[in-house]
Design an enzyme around this catalytic site. Structure first.
Site, PDB file in Angstrom:
ATOM      1  N   ASP A  47       0.817  -1.219   0.000  1.00 39.27           N
ATOM      2  CA  ASP A  47       0.000   0.000   0.000  1.00 39.27           C
ATOM      3  C   ASP A  47       0.851   1.269   0.000  1.00 39.27           C
ATOM      4  OD1 ASP A  47      -2.012  -1.834   0.348  1.00 39.27           O
ATOM      5  OD2 ASP A  47      -2.925  -0.815   2.067  1.00 39.27           O
ATOM      6  N   ASP A  48       0.289   2.319  -0.571  1.00 37.61           N
ATOM      7  CA  ASP A  48       0.751   3.714  -0.438  1.00 37.61           C
ATOM      8  C   ASP A  48       1.895   4.097  -1.369  1.00 37.61           C
ATOM      9  OD1 ASP A  48      -1.028   3.462   1.647  1.00 37.61           O
ATOM     10  OD2 ASP A  48       0.418   3.849   3.240  1.00 37.61           O
ATOM     11  N   HIS A  98      -6.059   3.236  -4.165  1.00 38.73           N
ATOM     12  CA  HIS A  98      -5.980   3.489  -2.712  1.00 38.73           C
ATOM     13  C   HIS A  98      -6.195   4.982  -2.437  1.00 38.73           C
ATOM     14  CE1 HIS A  98      -5.021   2.222   1.310  1.00 38.73           C
ATOM     15  NE2 HIS A  98      -3.850   2.819   1.388  1.00 38.73           N
ATOM     16  N   HIS A 102      -4.623   9.753   0.296  1.00 37.10           N
ATOM     17  CA  HIS A 102      -4.618   8.957   1.532  1.00 37.10           C
ATOM     18  C   HIS A 102      -5.270   9.649   2.728  1.00 37.10           C
ATOM     19  CE1 HIS A 102      -3.052   5.936   4.431  1.00 37.10           C
ATOM     20  NE2 HIS A 102      -3.010   5.175   3.364  1.00 37.10           N
ATOM     21  N   HIS A 194       3.647  -2.376   3.061  1.00 37.22           N
ATOM     22  CA  HIS A 194       3.615  -1.001   2.547  1.00 37.22           C
ATOM     23  C   HIS A 194       4.896  -0.681   1.772  1.00 37.22           C
ATOM     24  CE1 HIS A 194       0.672  -0.900   5.808  1.00 37.22           C
ATOM     25  NE2 HIS A 194       0.110   0.110   5.186  1.00 37.22           N
TER      26      HIS A 194
HETATM   27 ZN    ZN Z   1      -2.608   3.207   3.028  1.00 42.07          ZN
END
Ligand code: ZN
Length: 234
Positions: A47-48, A98, A102, A194
């Site tokens: 993620d991210d 995503h 954020h 991540h």
């Molecule tokens: Zn995230």
């Protein structure tokens, strides 16, 4: 109609015709946490990202082990590092949405997140020509309104197996991350890592240890969409 919107409409139509993961009645039950399967399949998720230093290292490791993964990218990071997003796609990984920036749902409205989801679709499509159909809310925070909005755009909302949250973003130590994954692993797990902005060296080192161990146990690493389709698409 802009090209990405047209493409999305076409993809959605195709998805309906070719056995996309089935929706289950009720907003809560539509959120995917892990997949019940007797096949030794694992979905690694990151993620991210993209991260200009560490995502390429992750991609190198995945390639070395013949593993496919899913990258839940941020629109703003894809704009900053387009070549990495293109590499993810070219090497057979899945790109998933995503949001753009954020924001957690507790700080913004579901409508603001929906706007960010659409903005991110546009960025991803412009750069990679991929139109994601999987969404994960920032921080894992969602409510019925957000799920409904995601459904309107025909996303599958995918979280992670609750026992497979490595919390690697806290940098708890490589051993802790590796133990979290290996001591709990089950068929159909969705594992949360991540490749966020900053130091992801523990994530990379953990992956370097986890991949060969799980391979030895017979696991195959697939994208979340592949995991859902292999299980439900028969
Ligand atoms: Zn995230």
């Amino acid at each position: 109609m802009k090209s990405w919107k047209l493409r999305m409409a076409v993809l959605l139509l195709c998805g309906c015709l070719t056995g996309a993961p089935p929706a289950v009645a009720g907003p809560r039950s539509e959120v995917v946490f892990n997949i019940e399967t007797d096949q030794k399949l694992i979905a690694l998720t990151f993620d991210d990202g993209p991260n200009p230093v560490y995502t390429p290292q992750i991609l190198d490791l995945l390639k070395e082990h013949g593993a496919k993964a899913t990258f839940f990218v941020l629109g703003k990071r894809v704009q900053s590092f387009p070549q990495i997003a293109i590499r993810e796609v070219n090497e057979g990984h899945e790109i998933a949405n995503h949001t753009f920036d954020h924001h957690f749902l507790k700080n913004v409205s579901p409508d603001k997140l929906k706007e960010e989801i659409r903005q991110t679709q546009e960025v991803i499509f412009d750069i990679t020509e991929q139109m994601p159909h999987v969404f994960r809310p920032p921080g894992g925070f969602y409510d019925d309104a957000l799920i409904d909005l995601a459904r309107e755009d025909h996303f599958t909302v995918v979280m992670w197996s609750w026992y497979q949250d490595t919390k690697d973003w806290r940098r708890p130590g490589v051993r802790k991350i590796v133990d979290t994954v290996l001591s709990n692993v089950h068929n159909g797990d969705i594992i949360l890592f991540h490749d966020l902005e900053g130091d992801c060296s523990q994530t990379v080192e953990s992956l370097r240890q986890i991949l060969p161990k799980l391979k030895e146990q017979g696991y195959q690493f697939v994208t979340v969409t592949d995991l859902m389709q292999r299980t439900y698409g028969k």
